[in-house]
Design an enzyme around this catalytic site. Structure first.
Site, short mmCIF file in Angstrom:
data_model
loop_
_atom_site.label_atom_id
_atom_site.label_comp_id
_atom_site.label_asym_id
_atom_site.label_seq_id
_atom_site.Cartn_x
_atom_site.Cartn_y
_atom_site.Cartn_z
N LEU A 1 7.09 19.82 7.51
CA LEU A 1 8.35 19.50 6.82
C LEU A 1 8.13 19.48 5.30
CD1 LEU A 1 9.58 16.60 9.15
CD2 LEU A 1 10.37 18.96 9.14
N LYS B 1 0.85 -1.21 0.00
CA LYS B 1 0.00 0.00 0.00
C LYS B 1 0.87 1.25 0.00
CE LYS B 1 -1.76 1.51 4.10
NZ LYS B 1 -1.44 2.90 4.44
N ASN B 2 1.85 1.26 0.91
CA ASN B 2 2.61 2.51 1.09
C ASN B 2 3.62 2.75 -0.03
OD1 ASN B 2 1.08 3.00 3.31
ND2 ASN B 2 2.64 2.41 4.80
N ARG C 1 -0.27 14.86 13.12
CA ARG C 1 0.48 14.47 11.92
C ARG C 1 0.64 15.72 11.05
NH1 ARG C 1 -1.69 8.78 9.65
NH2 ARG C 1 0.32 8.79 8.60
N CYS D 1 -5.22 7.76 9.37
CA CYS D 1 -5.35 7.21 10.73
C CYS D 1 -5.02 8.27 11.77
CB CYS D 1 -4.39 6.02 10.90
SG CYS D 1 -4.92 4.54 10.07
N ARG E 1 -8.50 -0.72 4.46
CA ARG E 1 -7.68 0.32 3.82
C ARG E 1 -6.28 -0.21 3.54
NH1 ARG E 1 -6.82 4.61 7.44
NH2 ARG E 1 -5.33 5.08 5.83
N ASP F 1 4.49 0.74 12.26
CA ASP F 1 3.29 0.07 11.73
C ASP F 1 3.15 -1.36 12.25
OD1 ASP F 1 2.89 2.37 10.35
OD2 ASP F 1 3.42 1.56 8.38
N ILE G 1 7.63 7.09 17.21
CA ILE G 1 7.31 7.80 15.96
C ILE G 1 6.00 8.59 16.10
CG2 ILE G 1 6.90 7.56 13.47
CD1 ILE G 1 9.69 6.67 14.25
C1 EPZ Z 1 4.15 6.89 6.53
O1 EPZ Z 1 3.34 7.92 7.07
C2 EPZ Z 1 3.25 5.69 6.36
N1 EPZ Z 1 2.18 6.03 5.44
C3 EPZ Z 1 2.70 5.27 7.71
O2 EPZ Z 1 1.97 4.09 7.52
C4 EPZ Z 1 3.87 4.98 8.65
O3 EPZ Z 1 3.37 4.72 9.94
C5 EPZ Z 1 4.82 6.18 8.72
O4 EPZ Z 1 5.24 6.56 7.37
C6 EPZ Z 1 6.07 5.93 9.54
O5 EPZ Z 1 6.77 4.84 9.02
C7 EPZ Z 1 2.40 5.98 4.13
O6 EPZ Z 1 3.48 5.67 3.66
C8 EPZ Z 1 1.26 6.29 3.24
P1 EPZ Z 1 6.10 10.33 8.56
P2 EPZ Z 1 3.84 9.42 7.08
O7 EPZ Z 1 5.95 11.58 7.76
O8 EPZ Z 1 4.54 9.71 5.81
C9 EPZ Z 1 6.14 13.61 12.07
C10 EPZ Z 1 0.18 2.57 7.91
O9 EPZ Z 1 -0.30 2.00 8.91
N2 EPZ Z 1 6.08 14.61 10.98
O10 EPZ Z 1 7.37 9.57 8.45
O11 EPZ Z 1 2.70 10.25 7.46
C11 EPZ Z 1 4.80 12.86 12.19
O12 EPZ Z 1 3.88 13.60 12.95
C12 EPZ Z 1 0.62 3.99 7.99
O13 EPZ Z 1 0.28 2.02 6.80
C13 EPZ Z 1 6.15 15.94 11.28
O14 EPZ Z 1 6.29 16.34 12.46
O15 EPZ Z 1 4.89 9.36 8.28
C14 EPZ Z 1 5.22 11.58 12.85
O16 EPZ Z 1 5.35 11.76 14.23
C15 EPZ Z 1 0.09 4.81 9.06
N3 EPZ Z 1 6.07 16.85 10.27
C16 EPZ Z 1 6.61 11.32 12.26
O17 EPZ Z 1 7.05 12.57 11.74
C17 EPZ Z 1 5.93 16.47 8.96
O18 EPZ Z 1 5.86 17.35 8.09
C18 EPZ Z 1 6.63 10.27 11.13
O19 EPZ Z 1 5.80 10.71 10.07
C19 EPZ Z 1 5.84 15.10 8.66
C20 EPZ Z 1 5.92 14.18 9.69
#
Ligand code: EPZ
Length: 430
Positions: A125, A22-23, A121, A116, A397, A305, A327
């Site tokens: 960045l 998916k991701n 979130r 989710c 999903r 995850d 995370i």
């Molecule tokens: C991706 O989400 C995945 N989703 C998530 O999978 C996964 O949990 C996550 O990466 C971490 O591995 C997809 O790939 C579609 P991040 P993403 O940006 O991109 C903070 C699942 O179950 N952050 O790496 O949203 C954020 O709040 C899902 O399949 C900021 O502060 O994750 C979090 O604490 C859910 N500012 C951390 O970084 C930003 O601009 C990680 O977020 C962006 C992120």
């Protein structure tokens, strides 16, 4: 509403192939618009989030076609650069269209993405990096208007290796003049998959999988055929399900190195793992033992995850396991439901302490989010009697035919959807 009915007590055994990731699929679907082209994707998982991405593509004016695991996109007909709030709110991954639309149209009009509820979130960045690449961004409440007359390649540094921000930056950078160098990039396999796709589309990218990625230039191609890699979190889920039930399973057509953080932990908990380049066999003892402490962290660390899934596997393990989530601030939402099944879990701050119990008892619980919901199904597999997980489309999903996959491995699981198809049929057709 949908319901998962699980009669616990069956040992999982047998072999299966794992769905496409998916991701990996979602950013790649958005990437299909960075230049006018035709894209053919293979091994695309059949998930509601993929349906949403295709609905967004159609709303933008692209042609899409789907036959089973194959998807065709023709983005030469794209006419719009605006996405409705309704579509944006359906999933987090709608945010990839920010970078992709800006690359293609010099403009994107959209709103904050859904997804989710795992705590805050933000997308600060993503926005800071796009501004550095030359975008003007107006934020008004939930609405975002991103414009750029010309994107300019530059050196960027992420203060945290955000997966989504790395993907959005790469998408926007395809249209930038000059080289973009991204330091502090996420190293997840899904980033590597996106870079492989962009390379096939004409990008000169090096460094994918390391923390510095360089996108040197982009020379658009007209046609790309690409296979989505297997889903490492679904692989981890099946390993945890087998471990929870004392099972013995083989996963075929996977890359075991991508989820070795999970299988290493299961090995320490007593499972026997045999693997080669493309397959993995996991044989679990009747009872797992605690494997001490675990911290989630960006790849190659233990994936957040898989945290709720591993927690479900360890509910009946001998001893105490401590899991620290680093995370997301709110990723223990499954705990209340697991406790209702008889689990002994205490949460203090970002650490959960799981003391193994002898028995779990089936009851009715409600899925809170995608992986949390899946962890409840896993707990139901090793609970006595019947567990019912009430869901509002969270699990579907991310998991394709989860009931069928588990049934083929010997589980007694039934999925019933009431009204799901109706809500999906609200999406624009095409
Ligand atoms: C991706 O989400 C995945 N989703 C998530 O999978 C996964 O949990 C996550 O990466 C971490 O591995 C997809 O790939 C579609 P991040 P993403 O940006 O991109 C903070 C699942 O179950 N952050 O790496 O949203 C954020 O709040 C899902 O399949 C900021 O502060 O994750 C979090 O604490 C859910 N500012 C951390 O970084 C930003 O601009 C990680 O977020 C962006 C992120």
């Amino acid at each position: 509403m949908d319901f998962w009915q699980i009669r616990g007590g069956r040992r999982l055994s047998g072999s299966c192939e794992v769905q496409g990731s998916k991701n990996a699929a979602l950013p790649i679907l958005a990437a299909s618009i960075v230049c006018p082209c035709r894209v053919e994707l293979l091994h695309v998982p059949q998930l509601s989030d993929v349906d949403t991405a295709l609905a967004i593509l159609r709303a933008l004016g692209c042609q899409t076609k789907r036959e089973g695991e194959r998807v065709w996109i023709d983005s030469r007909t794209l006419t719009h650069s605006e996405i409705s709030h309704k579509l944006m709110a359906r999933m987090r991954s709608s945010v990839f269209f920010l970078g992709a639309l800006t690359a293609r149209c010099g403009e994107a009009l959209l709103s904050l993405p859904g997804g989710c509820q795992l705590g805050q979130r933000p997308i600060d960045l993503h926005l800071a990096a796009l501004r550095k690449l030359g975008c003007e961004i107006d934020e008004a409440g939930d609405n975002i208007h991103c414009r750029s007359r010309e994107l300019r390649g530059c050196e960027l540094t992420l203060t945290f290796p955000s997966v989504g921000a790395t993907e959005n930056i790469l998408l926007a950078a395809c249209a930038a003049r000059g080289e973009t160098v991204l330091h502090g990039a996420a190293r997840e396999p899904e980033i590597v998959a996106l870079c492989r796709f962009l390379r096939a589309l004409g990008a000169d990218i090096v460094g994918a999988g390391s923390d510095t990625i360089r996108l040197r230039r982009f020379q658009a191609r007209e046609y790309v055929r690409f296979a989505i890699p297997p889903d490492r979190i679904v692989s981890s889920t099946l390993c945890c399900a087998a471990a929870a039930t004392g099972g013995d399973i083989v996963l075929k057509a996977v890359d075991p190195t991508e989820f070795s953080a999970v299988t290493d932990f299961l090995k320490a908990a007593g499972c026997v793992i045999i693997q080669n380049k493309h397959a993995l066999r996991l044989r679990a003892p009747q009872q797992l033992r605690s494997a001490g402490a675990l911290y989630t962290s960006p790849y190659p660390g233990f994936p957040t995850d898989a945290q709720p899934l591993l927690m479900a596997a360890l509910l009946r393990a001998r001893g105490t396991t401590r899991i620290t989530e680093t995370i997301f601030e709110n990723r223990f939402r499954q705990v209340a439901a697991l406790r209702r099944l008889g689990a002994d879990i205490t949460v203090r701050g970002c650490t959960a302490e799981i003391r193994g119990v002898r028995r779990l008892y089936g009851t009715e619980v409600t899925a809170t989010d995608l992986r949390g919901g899946a962890s409840m199904v896993l707990a139901g597999l090793c609970a006595e009697g019947e567990t019912v997980v009430c869901d509002t489309g969270h699990i579907t999903r991310g998991y394709e035919s989860f009931d069928r996959v588990l049934q083929e491995l010997g589980a007694d699981v039934k999925w019933t959807a009431i009204g799901m198809r109706d809500s999906l049929s609200e999406l624009p057709k095409g």
